[in-house]
Design a protein around this motif. Structure first.
Motif, PDB file in Angstrom:
ATOM      1  N   MET A 274      43.385  49.022  42.037  1.00  0.00           N
ATOM      2  CA  MET A 274      42.859  47.814  42.663  1.00  0.00           C
ATOM      3  C   MET A 274      42.339  46.847  41.614  1.00  0.00           C
ATOM      4  O   MET A 274      41.412  47.167  40.858  1.00  0.00           O
ATOM      5  CB  MET A 274      41.712  48.163  43.620  1.00  0.00           C
ATOM      6  CG  MET A 274      42.106  49.088  44.756  1.00  0.00           C
ATOM      7  SD  MET A 274      43.106  48.268  45.994  1.00  0.00           S
ATOM      8  CE  MET A 274      41.875  47.222  46.755  1.00  0.00           C
ATOM      9  N   GLY A 275      42.953  45.667  41.580  1.00  0.00           N
ATOM     10  CA  GLY A 275      42.403  44.615  40.744  1.00  0.00           C
ATOM     11  C   GLY A 275      41.085  44.138  41.316  1.00  0.00           C
ATOM     12  O   GLY A 275      40.932  43.984  42.526  1.00  0.00           O
ATOM     13  N   GLY A 276      40.115  43.911  40.452  1.00  0.00           N
ATOM     14  CA  GLY A 276      38.769  43.576  40.917  1.00  0.00           C
ATOM     15  C   GLY A 276      38.541  42.115  41.178  1.00  0.00           C
ATOM     16  O   GLY A 276      37.392  41.681  41.353  1.00  0.00           O
ATOM     17  N   ARG A 277      39.607  41.316  41.252  1.00  0.00           N
ATOM     18  CA  ARG A 277      39.421  39.877  41.445  1.00  0.00           C
ATOM     19  C   ARG A 277      38.657  39.531  42.718  1.00  0.00           C
ATOM     20  O   ARG A 277      37.819  38.638  42.708  1.00  0.00           O
ATOM     21  CB  ARG A 277      40.798  39.186  41.428  1.00  0.00           C
ATOM     22  CG  ARG A 277      41.416  39.124  40.049  1.00  0.00           C
ATOM     23  CD  ARG A 277      42.862  38.690  40.062  1.00  0.00           C
ATOM     24  NE  ARG A 277      43.716  39.676  40.679  1.00  0.00           N
ATOM     25  CZ  ARG A 277      44.929  39.992  40.231  1.00  0.00           C
ATOM     26  NH1 ARG A 277      45.409  39.403  39.147  1.00  0.00           N
ATOM     27  NH2 ARG A 277      45.673  40.877  40.841  1.00  0.00           N
ATOM     28  N   PRO A 278      38.923  40.201  43.845  1.00  0.00           N
ATOM     29  CA  PRO A 278      38.156  39.847  45.065  1.00  0.00           C
ATOM     30  C   PRO A 278      36.699  40.310  45.019  1.00  0.00           C
ATOM     31  O   PRO A 278      35.914  39.935  45.878  1.00  0.00           O
ATOM     32  CB  PRO A 278      38.915  40.598  46.173  1.00  0.00           C
ATOM     33  CG  PRO A 278      40.250  40.929  45.591  1.00  0.00           C
ATOM     34  CD  PRO A 278      40.002  41.145  44.148  1.00  0.00           C
ATOM     35  N   SER A 352      40.100  37.733  32.128  1.00  0.00           N
ATOM     36  CA  SER A 352      40.359  39.120  32.509  1.00  0.00           C
ATOM     37  C   SER A 352      39.746  39.389  33.881  1.00  0.00           C
ATOM     38  O   SER A 352      39.004  38.557  34.419  1.00  0.00           O
ATOM     39  CB  SER A 352      39.768  40.090  31.486  1.00  0.00           C
ATOM     40  OG  SER A 352      38.341  40.024  31.503  1.00  0.00           O
ATOM     41  N   HIS A 353      40.076  40.533  34.420  1.00  0.00           N
ATOM     42  CA  HIS A 353      39.439  40.989  35.664  1.00  0.00           C
ATOM     43  C   HIS A 353      39.323  42.498  35.628  1.00  0.00           C
ATOM     44  O   HIS A 353      40.009  43.183  34.844  1.00  0.00           O
ATOM     45  CB  HIS A 353      40.236  40.541  36.892  1.00  0.00           C
ATOM     46  CG  HIS A 353      41.626  41.075  36.949  1.00  0.00           C
ATOM     47  ND1 HIS A 353      41.919  42.337  37.407  1.00  0.00           N
ATOM     48  CD2 HIS A 353      42.821  40.522  36.595  1.00  0.00           C
ATOM     49  CE1 HIS A 353      43.216  42.542  37.359  1.00  0.00           C
ATOM     50  NE2 HIS A 353      43.795  41.459  36.854  1.00  0.00           N
ATOM     51  N   ALA A 354      38.435  43.006  36.451  1.00  0.00           N
ATOM     52  CA  ALA A 354      38.248  44.455  36.509  1.00  0.00           C
ATOM     53  C   ALA A 354      39.473  45.099  37.136  1.00  0.00           C
ATOM     54  O   ALA A 354      40.174  44.501  37.956  1.00  0.00           O
ATOM     55  CB  ALA A 354      36.999  44.791  37.314  1.00  0.00           C
ATOM     56  N   LEU A 355      39.732  46.332  36.770  1.00  0.00           N
ATOM     57  CA  LEU A 355      40.807  47.124  37.341  1.00  0.00           C
ATOM     58  C   LEU A 355      40.260  48.508  37.626  1.00  0.00           C
ATOM     59  O   LEU A 355      39.748  49.182  36.728  1.00  0.00           O
ATOM     60  CB  LEU A 355      41.989  47.194  36.374  1.00  0.00           C
ATOM     61  CG  LEU A 355      43.319  47.667  36.935  1.00  0.00           C
ATOM     62  CD1 LEU A 355      43.803  46.720  38.027  1.00  0.00           C
ATOM     63  CD2 LEU A 355      44.375  47.748  35.832  1.00  0.00           C
TER      64      LEU A 355
END
Length: 1091
Positions: A274-278, A352-355
Motif C-alpha cells: 500500500m502506497g501511503g499517499r492517502p 517520495s511517499h510511504a510504502l
C-alpha cells in the motif's frame, strides 16, 4: 528457429515487434519438443548483454531486457541466489514498489506460504509469484494480471527459471519444478479464480492506486494488441470502481479486497502493498471496515515515479477536505499535500511517499463472506456504509454474526413471515433453549411471551389484572402512567366497594426485606420487583417473596433483567437456580428485559415467563391488543445472540424432564380484571394454533408482499453503519414533509411529533388521554376491530356511530351530528383516507364535511392514516388538503375541537420488518395529557435511519421505492378483483374496495346453513376430542367454520363492526393468496354443494 542476430533485428523495429518475437519463443517453450532449444536460445540472448549498461541499452534499442534479480541479500533466503527475468515496455517494470513488497513478504515466517494455494494480483512480469514458489514451496501460485502481454512475459519468465541454461528442469527439495507450482493467467483481479471455483489461502497484491488522469482511456478494450502506452498505464493507474475509496485512489484495491473475501479460505491471509499517499489511517481503514484484522509488517519510503501523474490527487484535494501524504525526498519527515508535492516535483524536486505492507486476516470469515455475498447481489450501493471495524473484539463477535444473519434473512426471504403476537416461535424457543442449557430450567416456547420492552411488559401485566393497589420496585416505576403514581386510594383495599377503575401504584425499596415489609403492611394485589445484586446470588430472597405473596393472595412479577447475562459464562442467579429444581408457582411470573448487548444500548426486547397456561394466553392477547407485535428485527437481533450461545453445544447433553404449562387456575389470587376478561374472551384476535403451521392469515393487518430491494438495503445499511449522526436519525422533518405532501396536514412550531414501534401503541395512549379527560370515544361502524377492542380493554367509554351500505359505510354529516349531539366530550376516530376494513376512500370533500361537523360539537378527532398510501383505484379521491379544510374551521370551531394525525409506514414501505408509527398533536392540552403516559416502546435508531432514508428516496420522482410501491399497488388491484370474483362466484356479496389491503363481503348464501365442525384436538387427546358438532352459520361463527374446514383465517362481522360483513386481507405471499382462493372455493363446495 531464428538466430540471435535475426531475432534482435526483428525486435529493433518496435515494441510490438519485440513482443511478437517473444510470443513465438513462448510457443516453442510451451511445446515439450522444442522447449530445450528455446530455453538455450534465451540463454544465448541474455549473454549478448552481460552488464547492466548493456541491458539498459538493449531495452532502448531492442525493446526488451533480460536481467537477474538477486535474492541472497534478503535475510533468511535459503534457495537459489537469483531469478532471471525479462521485461518489455508495455508491462510493469520491477522497481522499488515490488522490491519493498517482497521484503514485506519476507517478514512473514517460512510457513506463511508452505503448501498453500496463493494468488498474486497485478503480477506484472511474474517475478514475485516465481520467487514465492521458489522460496516457500506453496502447492500452487496463480499469477494474475489484466494486461495480456504481462501474462505472456510472466510465462516466459517461468520457463527461464524452471529450466536451467541448458534447458533442463530445476527440481526443488520436493522433486517439483516451478512449472508444477506456478500458473499465470489473464484476469481482472480475481475473476479467474472466481470463474474456476478456486479457493485461496493467501492473496498477495501490489495494485495501482492513482486515479487515471484520462478516465476515458480505462474504458478501452484491453487486448494484447492495444497500444504499449495504454497497457503500461494499467500498471500505474486505476479507474473509478464505484467504492467510497475511489476518492483516495484506492478503489481498485477496495474491489480486490472484496473479491478476495469471496475466494479466500476461512483462515486465509491477504497481503497488500500500500502506497501511503492517502495517509496511513485511510489505508488501514480500507481493510478494517471490511472485517479484517490488520498488521502493518513493513514500511519504508520510495521516490514517486516520475512517469506517474498525481494531478488527479490534486483535483481530489481541491474538491474535498482530504489531504494526501507526500514527503520531500527520502529523508523528509514532514508530510506535504498533493498540491505542494505536484508543484515541488514540477520544479525539479524529488518527492517520495510511504510504502507499507499490510497482512490482513478476517475476524469471522464465514460471517463476513455471507455479508459480502449479500452485498454483491444487488446491494453494492450500500457497501460504502458498511463498517466492520471494532476496537473491542467482543463487539465484533456480536455484531458481525448478526449482520451475517440479517443478510441471510434478507437474501433468502422475499417477505417477513407471520409471527404470533406472543413473539416469534423461533425466538421463544431460543430463549427456552438458553434457559435449559445454561440454567437447567426446563421451559418451552409456550411459557414465554415477548414484549417490546420491560416497561411495556410491566404496564401490560398491570392492565391485565388491574389491581386496586400494586407495589412496584422504585427502580421500575419511571415509565408507568403518572395517574397511577399520584393516586392515594390505598385504604380498605380488601373492600369490594372501591371503584375498580382506580389503579394505585406505591413505590417500594429495592431491597427485599424492606419490600416484604411494605407488602405485609399494604397487602397489594400485585407486586412488581427486582432483586438487589447482593441478594441475587442465592434464592433465599426470591423464596421469601414467593412465600409472602402467596400468603396474602398477591400476584408476583419478579424482574431479573439486571442479573440476566447473555454470556457463555453467565453469572450465578438464585432465581434461576430455584426454577431449575422447582416449578414456578402459579401466582408468580418472571420479567426479563434484554438490554445487555454490546452494540446498541437502546435496542430492547423483553419477555415474561409463566408456567400457567391461562396467564400465557391472556398476556399473548394483551400484547396483541395493546402493542400489536414486537418488532421482528429486535427479536432477530437477540435471537442471533441466543443462537450464537447455543450453536456450539451438543443437543440434549444434559437432558431434563419437560414440564407442561400449568392449567389450573390460581387459588385465592386476584384474577384478570373483569373488563379485560370480557374483552379477551369476546374479541376476535388472530388465530394461533401452535401445532397448525399451515394457517392462511387473511385476518391480520400486515403485508406479506415482496419487500422492495430499496427497503432491504435501508434495513441492512441501518445496522451496517456505525456512529450515525443525530441528523441521520431525526425523522421529524421527514414525517412533517410526508404528511404535508400526502394529506396537506398543517403543522407549526408548537406541533408535537411522537414516534413509537407501532401506530396501535400510539392509538392506545390517545385512548388513555380520552379516558383521563372523561371523554367518549366514537367509532364508526366499520372500524378496525382491534382498535375497538383495545379501547374497551382500557375501559374507555365507547359509542358506535351507525353507517350505511349506500354510503360505503363511511361517516355522514347527518348521522354523525345525531350521535355527537348525545355525547359529552366526544373523541371521534376516523380511518382515512383509506378506510380499514372496507378499503374505500374518503375524498377531500367528504373528510371536510366530517371535520366541519366535528368542529360544531367541539369533538377531538383522531385521523388514522396507518392503512393509507396504497390506493389502487383513486380516480374519485384526488388527494386530501386538510390544511384548507381546517383553516376554515379555526375561527368558528368549538375551542376543544382539534385534529390529531395517527400514522404508520409499515404498509406504505411494504415490509413487516420496519415497525414505525407516528402521532402528530396540535393541541397543547392534549400534548400535556399524552406525556402522562410515558410507557411507549420507541423506534430504535436503526429503524429511524431506515425510515428517514426511505422517505428521502420516496421524494425522488423515480427510483426503487416508488417503483416498488407502484408494482405492489398494481398487484393489490389485481388481487382485489380476483378475490371479488372468487367470493361472488362462491355466494358472497362483495363491497368492492379501491385501496389498502383489505375488503369486506357478506356471506349471503351461507346464512342459516347447517354445517358439521370438528372439535379442536387437545394435547394427548382421545378420539372423543375429535367428535363433530353442528352449527347454524351466521355472519360471526362463519369465521370458525371456514377456519376449521380449510385453515383459512378471516375476520367476522364482530370484528368489522358492520352487521353481516366479514373482512379479508389480500397482502399475502403469492402462493398463500392462491391457497386462500382455493380455500374459499373448497368451503363453498363443502357447504353449498353438499346440501
Amino acid at each position: 528457429m531464428k538466430s540471435v542476430d535475426e531475432f534482435l533485428k526483428e525486435c529493433s523495429q518496435s515494441g510490438d515487434a519485440a513482443y511478437g518475437a517473444f510470443r513465438s519463443v513462448l510457443e516453442r517453450l510451451e511445446d515439450p519438443n522444442t522447449r530445450v532449444q528455446a530455453r538455450i536460445f534465451l540463454s544465448d540472448l541474455q549473454k549478448r548483454f552481460p552488464s547492466n549498461d548493456d541491458s539498459l541499452q538493449c531495452f532502448h534499442t531492442y525493446h526488451f531486457r533480460i536481467e537477474d534479480i538477486y535474492l541472497d541479500q534478503f535475510q533468511g533466503y535459503r534457495g537459489r541466489k537469483k531469478l532471471t527475468t525479462m521485461v518489455i515496455p508495455s508491462i510493469f517494470v520491477p522497481e522499488d514498489w515490488s522490491f519493498t513488497f517482497y521484503e514485506g513478504l519476507n517478514r512473514h515466517p517460512d510457513s506463511i506460504f508452505k503448501d498453500k494455494t496463493v494468488a498474486e494480483l497485478g503480477c506484472g512480469n511474474g517475478w514475485i509469484s516465481i520467487a514465492i514458489a521458489e522460496k516457500w514451496l506453496p502447492s500452487k501460485v496463480y499469477g494474475l494480471d489484466i494486461n495480456p502481454r504481462a501474462v505472456k512475459v510472466s510465462r516466459i519468465n517461468l520457463y527461464l527459471n524452471a529450466l536451467d541454461e541448458k534447458g533442463q528442469p530445476v527440481y526443488d527439495e520436493e522433486k517439483k519444478t516451478l512449472l508444477d507450482r506456478v500458473e499465470f493467467h489473464e484476469s481482472d483481479l480475481l475473476s479467474y479464480c472466481k470463474d474456476n471455483g478456486i479457493q485461496l489461502e493467501r492473496i498477495v497484491g501490489c495494485i495501482p492506486q492513482i486515479l487515471n488522469p484520462n478516465p476515458d482511456a480505462m474504458s478501452k478494450m484491453i487486448t494484447e494488441n492495444a497500444s504499449e502506452e495504454f497497457l503500461y498505464s494499467l500498471s500505474n493507474y486505476c479507474a473509478l470502481q464505484g467504492f467510497v475509496e475511489d476518492q483516495f485512489g484506492l478503489g481498485l484495491i477496495a474491489r480486490a479486497v472484496e473479491e478476495g473475501i469471496a475466494v479466500i479460505k476461512p483462515l486465509g491471509i491477504l497481503i497488500f502493498n500500500m502506497g501511503g499517499r492517502p495517509g496511513q489511517a485511510v489505508c488501514k481503514r480500507l481493510f478494517e471496515r471490511r472485517g479484517f484484522r490488520v498488521n502493518k509488517i513493513w514500511q519504508t519510503k520510495v521516490i514517486q515515479a516520475a512517469d506517474t501523474d498525481i494531478s488527479a490527487l490534486v483535483e481530489i484535494e481541491k474538491n474535498s477536505p482530504h489531504r494526501f501524504e507526500f514527503f520531500m525526498g527520502l529523508s523528509g519527515d514532514q508530510p506535504i499535500c498533493a498540491r505542494t508535492a505536484w508543484a515541488y516535483g514540477k520544479a525539479g524536486g524529488s518527492i517520495s511517499h510511504a510504502l507499507s505492507v499490510y497482512s490482513c486476516e478476517l475476524r469471522q470469515p464465514n460471517q463476513v463472506k455471507t455479508i459480502f455475498e449479500f452485498l454483491k447481489n444487488g446491494f453494492h450501493n450500500i457497501s460504502s456504509s458498511l463498517d466492520l471495524s471494532f476496537e473491542d473484539d467482543s463487539v465484533a463477535d456480536e455484531k458481525i454474526p448478526f449482520l451475517a444473519y440479517l443478510a441471510r434473512i434478507l437474501k433468502e426471504n422475499s417477505f417477513f413471515p407471520y409471527e404470533p403476537p406472543a413473539g416469534s416461535k423461533l425466538f421463544r424457543n431460543l430463549i427456552a433453549g438458553f434457559m435449559k442449557t445454561y440454567h437447567h430450567v426446563p421451559l418451552n416456547a409456550d411459557n414465554i411471551v415477548v414484549f417490546p420492552s420491560r416497561a411495556v411488559a410491566i404496564e401490560n401485566a398491570l392492565r391485565l389484572f388491574s389491581p386496586r393497589l400494586a407495589v412496584v420496585d422504585e427502580h421500575l416505576t419511571r415509565h408507568l402512567p403518572r395517574p397511577w403514581l399520584t393516586s392515594l386510594v390505598v385504604e380498605n383495599t380488601g373492600s369490594d366497594n372501591l371503584s375498580q377503575d382506580i389503579l394505585t401504584v406505591i413505590e417500594a425499596p429495592h431491597q427485599s426485606d424492606l419490600m416484604i415489609e411494605v407488602i405485609k403492611k399494604l397487602k397489594p394485589q400485585v407486586v412488581v420487583t427486582g432483586i438487589a445484586h447482593f441478594e441475587a446470588v442465592t434464592s433465599s430472597a426470591f423464596e421469601h417473596l414467593l412465600s409472602i405473596t402467596r400468603e396474602i393472595g398477591c400476584r408476583l412479577f419478579l424482574d431479573i433483567s439486571d442479573n440476566f447475562e447473555l454470556s457463555s459464562l453467565p453469572g450465578s442467579s438464585g432465581v434461576l437456580k430455584y426454577l431449575a429444581g422447582t416449578r414456578l408457582p402459579s401466582h408468580a411470573a418472571i420479567i426479563c428485559g434484554l438490554v445487555k448487548n454490546r452494540v446498541y444500548s437502546d435496542l430492547e426486547v423483553a419477555f415474561i415467563i409463566s408456567e400457567e397456561e391461562a396467564i400465557f394466553k391472556a398476556l399473548s392477547k394483551t400484547v396483541e391488543l395493546l402493542e400489536g407485535i414486537t418488532a421482528p428485527i429486535n427479536q432477530y437481533y437477540y435471537g442471533c445472540l441466543f443462537h450464537e450461545l447455543l450453536s456450539f453445544q451438543l443437543a440434549d447433553r444434559h437432558p431434563s424432564v419437560e414440564r407442561e404449562s400449568q392449567k389450573c387456575d390460581s387459588v385465592e389470587m386476584i384474577g384478570f380484571a373483569s373488563s379485560a376478561s370480557s374483552v379477551l374472551n369476546n374479541s376476535e384476535l388472530s388465530i394461533n394454533e401452535a401445532e397448525n403451521t399451515a394457517l392462511i392469515h387473511m385476518d391480520v393487518d400486515q403485508s406479506f408482499l415482496p419487500i422492495p430491494s430499496a427497503v432491504k438495503a435501508a434495513i441492512f445499511e441501518s445496522f451496517a453503519r456505525q456512529n450515525m449522526a443525530d441528523s441521520e436519525i431525526d425523522v421529524t422533518s421527514s414525517i412533517k414533509h410526508f404528511i404535508k405532501r400526502n394529506y396537506g396536514f398543517p403543522t407549526d412550531s408548537s406541533t408535537e411529533f411522537v414516534f413509537a414501534d407501532s401506530s396501535l401503541a400510539l392509538f392506545n395512549k390517545v385512548v388513555l388521554c380520552c379516558i383521563q379527560e372523561g371523554g367518549t370515544l366514537c367509532f364508526p361502524a366499520g372500524s378496525n376491530g382491534n382498535y375497538v377492542s383495545a379501547a374497551k380493554f382500557l375501559k374507555a367509554n365507547t359509542v358506535n356511530i351507525p353507517t350505511k351500505c349506500e354510503d360505503g359505510f363511511k361517516l355522514t354529516e347527518k348521522i354523525l351530528s345525531e350521535v355527537l349531539d348525545t355525547v359529552n366530550k366526544p373523541w371521534v376516530y376516523i380511518s382515512g383516507p383509506t378506510v380499514n376494513p372496507t378499503g374505500l376512500l374518503y375524498n377531500n370533500k367528504e373528510i371536510g364535511n366530517v371535520l366541519s361537523t366535528c368542529a360544531k360539537f367541539g369533538a377531538r378527532v383522531v385521523i388514522d392514516t396507518s392503512f393509507s398510501g396504497l390506493e389502487f383505484d383513486s380516480e374519485s379521491w384526488g388527494g386530501w388538503d386538510l390544511d384548507g379544510s381546517l383553516s376554515k374551521l379555526t375561527s368558528s370551531a368549538n375551542p376543544s375541537f382539534g385534529v390529531s394525525l395517527l400514522g404508520g409506514l409499515s404498509l406504505k414501505m411494504l415490509t413487516g420488518a420496519l415497525k414505525f408509527g407516528f402521532l402528530v398533536l396540535n393541541q397543547t392540552l392534549l400534548v400535556d395529557a399524552f406525556h402522562n403516559f410515558p410507557g411507549l416502546s420507541k423506534p430504535h435508531s436503526t429503524v429511524k435511519y431506515a425510515i428517514k432514508k426511505l422517505l428521502g428516496l420516496g421524494e425522488l420522482k423515480s427510483g426503487d421505492v416508488l417503483d416498488g410501491v407502484a408494482e405492489q399497488i398494481r398487484n393489490l388491484r389485481s388481487r382485489s378483483k380476483r378475490l371479488k370474483e372468487t367470493l361472488e362466484n362462491c355466494g358472497w356479496d362483495v363491497l368492492e374496495s379501491c385501496a389498502g389491503v383489505s375488503m369486506v363481503a357478506k356471506p349471503s348464501a351461507y346464512l342459516n346453513k347447517i354445517v358439521k365442525l370438528k372439535n379442536s384436538p387437545k394435547v394427548g387427546g382421545s378420539t372423543e376430542n375429535d367428535a363433530t358438532y353442528e352449527v347454524k352459520l351466521d355472519d360471526i361463527n362463519i369465521r370458525e367454520a371456514i377456519f376449521k374446514a380449510t385453515g383459512l383465517c378471516i375476520n367476522s362481522s364482530s370484528w368489522t363492526g358492520i352487521p353481516g360483513y366479514c373482512r379479508f386481507t389480500i397482502a399475502l405471499e403469492e402462493s398463500e393468496f392462491e391457497r386462500a382462493l382455493d380455500c374459499i372455493i373448497k368451503f363453498k363446495e363443502s357447504v353449498l354443494e353438499s346440501l
